[in-house]
Structures are given as structure tokens and as C-alpha cells.
Design a protein around this motif. Structure first.
Motif, PDB file in Angstrom:
ATOM      1  N   GLY A 249     -30.981  58.087  23.572  1.00 57.66           N
ATOM      2  CA  GLY A 249     -32.273  57.977  23.540  1.00 57.66           C
ATOM      3  C   GLY A 249     -32.890  57.324  24.880  1.00 57.66           C
ATOM      4  N   LEU A 250     -32.188  56.670  25.473  1.00 58.37           N
ATOM      5  CA  LEU A 250     -32.651  56.185  26.918  1.00 58.37           C
ATOM      6  C   LEU A 250     -32.818  57.393  27.731  1.00 58.37           C
ATOM      7  CD1 LEU A 250     -29.901  53.110  27.675  1.00 58.37           C
ATOM      8  CD2 LEU A 250     -32.474  53.170  26.574  1.00 58.37           C
ATOM      9  N   VAL A 251     -31.923  58.459  27.590  1.00 62.58           N
ATOM     10  CA  VAL A 251     -32.190  59.501  28.403  1.00 62.58           C
ATOM     11  C   VAL A 251     -33.578  60.284  27.801  1.00 62.58           C
ATOM     12  CG1 VAL A 251     -31.397  62.108  28.776  1.00 62.58           C
ATOM     13  CG2 VAL A 251     -29.729  60.161  28.875  1.00 62.58           C
ATOM     14  N   VAL A 252     -33.861  60.512  26.898  1.00 63.42           N
ATOM     15  CA  VAL A 252     -35.076  61.076  26.251  1.00 63.42           C
ATOM     16  C   VAL A 252     -36.180  60.256  26.856  1.00 63.42           C
ATOM     17  CG1 VAL A 252     -36.296  61.624  24.278  1.00 63.42           C
ATOM     18  CG2 VAL A 252     -33.960  62.376  24.489  1.00 63.42           C
ATOM     19  N   ARG A 253     -36.006  59.097  26.502  1.00 65.29           N
ATOM     20  CA  ARG A 253     -37.031  58.140  27.189  1.00 65.29           C
ATOM     21  C   ARG A 253     -37.568  58.365  28.488  1.00 65.29           C
ATOM     22  NH1 ARG A 253     -36.280  52.041  26.551  1.00 65.29           N
ATOM     23  NH2 ARG A 253     -37.496  51.694  28.556  1.00 65.29           N
ATOM     24  N   SER A 254     -36.389  58.410  29.240  1.00 62.27           N
ATOM     25  CA  SER A 254     -36.639  58.599  30.903  1.00 62.27           C
ATOM     26  C   SER A 254     -37.322  59.848  30.950  1.00 62.27           C
ATOM     27  CB  SER A 254     -35.087  58.618  31.368  1.00 62.27           C
ATOM     28  OG  SER A 254     -35.222  58.843  32.805  1.00 62.27           O
ATOM     29  N   ALA A 255     -36.903  61.103  30.278  1.00 59.89           N
ATOM     30  CA  ALA A 255     -37.535  62.467  30.435  1.00 59.89           C
ATOM     31  C   ALA A 255     -38.946  62.198  29.895  1.00 59.89           C
ATOM     32  CB  ALA A 255     -36.934  63.269  29.554  1.00 59.89           C
ATOM     33  N   LEU A 256     -39.315  61.458  28.953  1.00 59.40           N
ATOM     34  CA  LEU A 256     -40.808  61.333  28.389  1.00 59.40           C
ATOM     35  C   LEU A 256     -41.492  60.475  29.451  1.00 59.40           C
ATOM     36  CD1 LEU A 256     -40.033  60.427  24.678  1.00 59.40           C
ATOM     37  CD2 LEU A 256     -40.734  62.703  25.715  1.00 59.40           C
ATOM     38  N   GLN A 257     -41.017  60.007  30.565  1.00 58.80           N
ATOM     39  CA  GLN A 257     -41.740  59.196  31.445  1.00 58.80           C
ATOM     40  C   GLN A 257     -42.117  59.968  32.642  1.00 58.80           C
ATOM     41  OE1 GLN A 257     -39.313  55.824  32.422  1.00 58.80           O
ATOM     42  NE2 GLN A 257     -39.319  55.013  30.228  1.00 58.80           N
ATOM     43  N   SER A 258     -41.754  61.255  32.227  1.00 52.74           N
ATOM     44  CA  SER A 258     -41.946  62.366  33.622  1.00 52.74           C
ATOM     45  C   SER A 258     -43.559  62.018  34.144  1.00 52.74           C
ATOM     46  CB  SER A 258     -41.769  63.632  33.205  1.00 52.74           C
ATOM     47  OG  SER A 258     -41.946  64.601  34.295  1.00 52.74           O
ATOM     48  N   THR A 259     -43.875  62.201  35.305  1.00 54.46           N
ATOM     49  CA  THR A 259     -45.282  62.371  35.773  1.00 54.46           C
ATOM     50  C   THR A 259     -45.332  63.406  36.662  1.00 54.46           C
ATOM     51  OG1 THR A 259     -44.237  60.965  37.857  1.00 54.46           O
ATOM     52  CG2 THR A 259     -45.465  59.706  36.051  1.00 54.46           C
ATOM     53  N   ASP A 260     -44.384  64.355  36.504  1.00 54.51           N
ATOM     54  CA  ASP A 260     -44.446  65.766  37.333  1.00 54.51           C
ATOM     55  C   ASP A 260     -45.810  66.374  36.616  1.00 54.51           C
ATOM     56  OD1 ASP A 260     -44.258  68.381  38.183  1.00 54.51           O
ATOM     57  OD2 ASP A 260     -42.160  68.118  38.474  1.00 54.51           O
ATOM     58  N   PRO A 261     -46.919  66.763  37.196  1.00 57.32           N
ATOM     59  CA  PRO A 261     -47.876  67.463  36.725  1.00 57.32           C
ATOM     60  C   PRO A 261     -47.522  68.847  36.095  1.00 57.32           C
ATOM     61  CG  PRO A 261     -48.047  67.485  39.054  1.00 57.32           C
ATOM     62  CD  PRO A 261     -47.078  66.680  38.670  1.00 57.32           C
ATOM     63  N   LYS A 262     -46.548  69.488  36.542  1.00 57.03           N
ATOM     64  CA  LYS A 262     -46.253  70.690  36.126  1.00 57.03           C
ATOM     65  C   LYS A 262     -45.362  70.724  34.654  1.00 57.03           C
ATOM     66  CE  LYS A 262     -44.934  72.410  40.815  1.00 57.03           C
ATOM     67  NZ  LYS A 262     -44.166  73.037  41.653  1.00 57.03           N
ATOM     68  N   HIS A 263     -45.220  69.391  34.099  1.00 54.55           N
ATOM     69  CA  HIS A 263     -44.437  69.313  32.828  1.00 54.55           C
ATOM     70  C   HIS A 263     -45.289  69.160  31.886  1.00 54.55           C
ATOM     71  CE1 HIS A 263     -40.387  67.334  34.991  1.00 54.55           C
ATOM     72  NE2 HIS A 263     -40.335  68.937  34.995  1.00 54.55           N
ATOM     73  N   THR A 264     -45.967  70.216  31.477  1.00 54.59           N
ATOM     74  CA  THR A 264     -46.923  70.406  30.245  1.00 54.59           C
ATOM     75  C   THR A 264     -46.086  70.387  29.127  1.00 54.59           C
ATOM     76  OG1 THR A 264     -46.663  72.649  30.464  1.00 54.59           O
ATOM     77  CG2 THR A 264     -48.375  71.858  31.606  1.00 54.59           C
ATOM     78  N   TRP A 265     -44.883  70.501  28.976  1.00 50.84           N
ATOM     79  CA  TRP A 265     -44.084  70.283  27.700  1.00 50.84           C
ATOM     80  C   TRP A 265     -44.349  68.939  27.053  1.00 50.84           C
ATOM     81  CZ3 TRP A 265     -40.455  66.316  26.754  1.00 50.84           C
ATOM     82  CH2 TRP A 265     -39.995  65.681  27.857  1.00 50.84           C
ATOM     83  N   LEU A 266     -44.738  67.986  27.814  1.00 57.06           N
ATOM     84  CA  LEU A 266     -44.901  66.598  27.192  1.00 57.06           C
ATOM     85  C   LEU A 266     -46.145  66.716  25.878  1.00 57.06           C
ATOM     86  CD1 LEU A 266     -44.672  64.372  30.093  1.00 57.06           C
ATOM     87  CD2 LEU A 266     -43.226  64.220  28.170  1.00 57.06           C
ATOM     88  N   ASP A 267     -46.939  67.793  26.245  1.00 56.62           N
ATOM     89  CA  ASP A 267     -48.055  67.949  25.457  1.00 56.62           C
ATOM     90  C   ASP A 267     -47.872  68.383  24.047  1.00 56.62           C
ATOM     91  OD1 ASP A 267     -49.825  66.643  27.262  1.00 56.62           O
ATOM     92  OD2 ASP A 267     -50.234  68.814  28.124  1.00 56.62           O
ATOM     93  N   GLN A 268     -46.735  68.993  23.879  1.00 56.08           N
ATOM     94  CA  GLN A 268     -46.149  69.713  22.724  1.00 56.08           C
ATOM     95  C   GLN A 268     -44.914  68.795  21.946  1.00 56.08           C
ATOM     96  OE1 GLN A 268     -46.527  73.833  24.589  1.00 56.08           O
ATOM     97  NE2 GLN A 268     -45.949  74.289  22.540  1.00 56.08           N
ATOM     98  N   ILE A 269     -44.776  67.755  22.262  1.00 56.80           N
ATOM     99  CA  ILE A 269     -43.938  66.690  21.561  1.00 56.80           C
ATOM    100  C   ILE A 269     -44.494  66.126  20.482  1.00 56.80           C
ATOM    101  CG2 ILE A 269     -42.231  64.840  21.961  1.00 56.80           C
ATOM    102  CD1 ILE A 269     -41.456  67.401  23.504  1.00 56.80           C
ATOM    103  N   GLY A 270     -43.935  66.318  19.310  1.00 53.88           N
ATOM    104  CA  GLY A 270     -44.556  65.459  18.439  1.00 53.88           C
ATOM    105  C   GLY A 270     -44.256  64.187  17.897  1.00 53.88           C
TER     106      GLY A 270
END
Length: 203
Positions: A40-61
Motif C-alpha cells: 500500500g505504501l508503494v501504491v501510495r508513492s506511485a499515486l503521488q507521481s507529479t510526472d506530467p507524462k503520467h496520465t494513468w492517474l486519471d483512470q484510477i478509480g
């Protein structure tokens, strides 16, 4: 993931993997996370990504954390994490390799560190977050129950609660679930936990 790496390093790797994975989905599809403990910490870390190329965050439910030590694991702080893990599950033998090593990932459990700056950062994206905490009522010591929770992670840490407002996940009240009589590893197989998960993901 590689528990020898710091959690934020694993988080960056996951963010890149997710970016590639999401490209395979259509724009109207969403992806959900179900993560346990340090995962869960690994996932939370990934969800904190500020990389503008990481558009995947918009499709996380939805993201559901099971026994994730958002504010650290008490037994790691006292150096007994591996002793506990090894004592409660016959499937945890691989962890014996870490007994004398105390890998960076394991050390990060001490304070729930998810980023390089070692700061507590909430998930800022519009993602529905849920947390399920176990409370091992089989323990006879009530102080142990209150502090340890599921035997590894305290209830407050698993729910992202903290006395300091800047270290809180600020989850909605009905997104914070406590399951009694469940230890850290049995969160993965307990029928009561499964019932909660079914309710969360059916919508």
C-alpha cells in the motif's frame, strides 16, 4: 516489488509500469488498486507521481489499503517486524532472508515513508481511497490491542489517522473500516474483509 529498494524507488517503478498498462485500456475504462501492507505504501508513492507524462492517474478509480502502515509499523520501530511475520504464517519463509539485513524497504515501514524527502504526502488526485484495519481481539492485553492493532500495524496507522493534521490521509468516515479478530496476514483471507471488499467494488 523489490523490498531491498526504498519504497519511493518502487513507487517510481510502479508509476512507469502503470503508465504503460493504462495505454492498453480504452479511455472509458478504469483501474482499481487493492493493496496489502507495505504494498500500500508503494501504491501510495506511485499515486503521488507529479510526472506530467503520467496520465494513468486519471483512470484510477478506487484504491483499497489492507493493513497499510501509513504512519509506520510499531513492530518495525522496535525491531521485531520479521519475528512477527515469521511467527504468524508458514508462507512467510522468504522473509527469513531479510532477518539479518533489514532492507531499505523494510526500514521505510518505520515511519511509512513514501517519498525521497521523507515527508508525509496525501494523495491529491481525485481517487476514492479506502482503508481496512485489522484489530486482533484474540490478544488478551488491551494495551497491545490499542497500540498494535492487527499485530503489526496499529488501527490509527492503517486508517491514515494521526494527531498531526498534516500527517492524515483524511479519508471519508465511511471509507475507514475496522475488522475485529483479524491479524495482519489474515486480512488477505478473512471472510469479513472479503464482504467489505465486495461492497466497495460492486459500485
Amino acid at each position: 516489488y523489490n523490498s531491498g529498494l526504498a519504497i519511493f524507488q518502487n513507487g517510481k517503478l510502479l508509476a512507469h509500469i502503470m503508465n504503460d498498462f493504462i495505454r492498453a485500456l480504452s479511455r472509458n475504462q478504469s483501474c482499481h488498486f487493492l493493496c496489502h501492507s507495505m504494498g500500500g505504501l508503494v501504491v501510495r508513492s506511485a499515486l503521488q507521481s507529479t510526472d506530467p507524462k503520467h496520465t494513468w492517474l486519471d483512470q484510477i478509480g478506487k484504491t483499497v489499503f489492507l493493513g497499510t502502515p501509513h504512519n509506520g509499523a510499531v513492530l518495525e520501530k522496535s525491531g521485531h517486524l520479521l519475528d512477527y511475520v515469521l511467527s504468524i504464517s508458514p508462507y512467510s519463509a522468504p522473509f527469513t532472508k531479510l532477518t539479518g539485513i533489514r532492507s531499505q524497504g523494510i526500514k521505510d515501514l518505520r515511519d511509512g515513508r513514501t517519498n525521497e524527502e521523507h515527508l508525509f504526502k496525501p494523495v491529491t488526485k481525485n481517487i476514492n481511497l479506502y482503508a481496512i484495519a485489522g484489530s486482533d481481539k484474540n490478544q488478551t492485553n488491551t494495551i497491545y490491542q490499542k497500540v498494535i492493532g492487527d499485530g503489526l500495524v496499529s488501527v490509527s496507522s492503517a486508517l491514515g489517522q494521526h494527531k498531526q493534521s498534516d500527517k492524515q490521509l483524511n479519508l471519508l468516515a465511511d471509507h475507514q473500516i475496522i475488522v475485529e479478530g483479524v491479524n495482519h496476514m489474515s486480512l488477505l483471507s478473512n471472510p469479513k474483509v472479503f464482504k467489505h471488499l465486495s461492497s466497495i467494488f460492486k459500485n
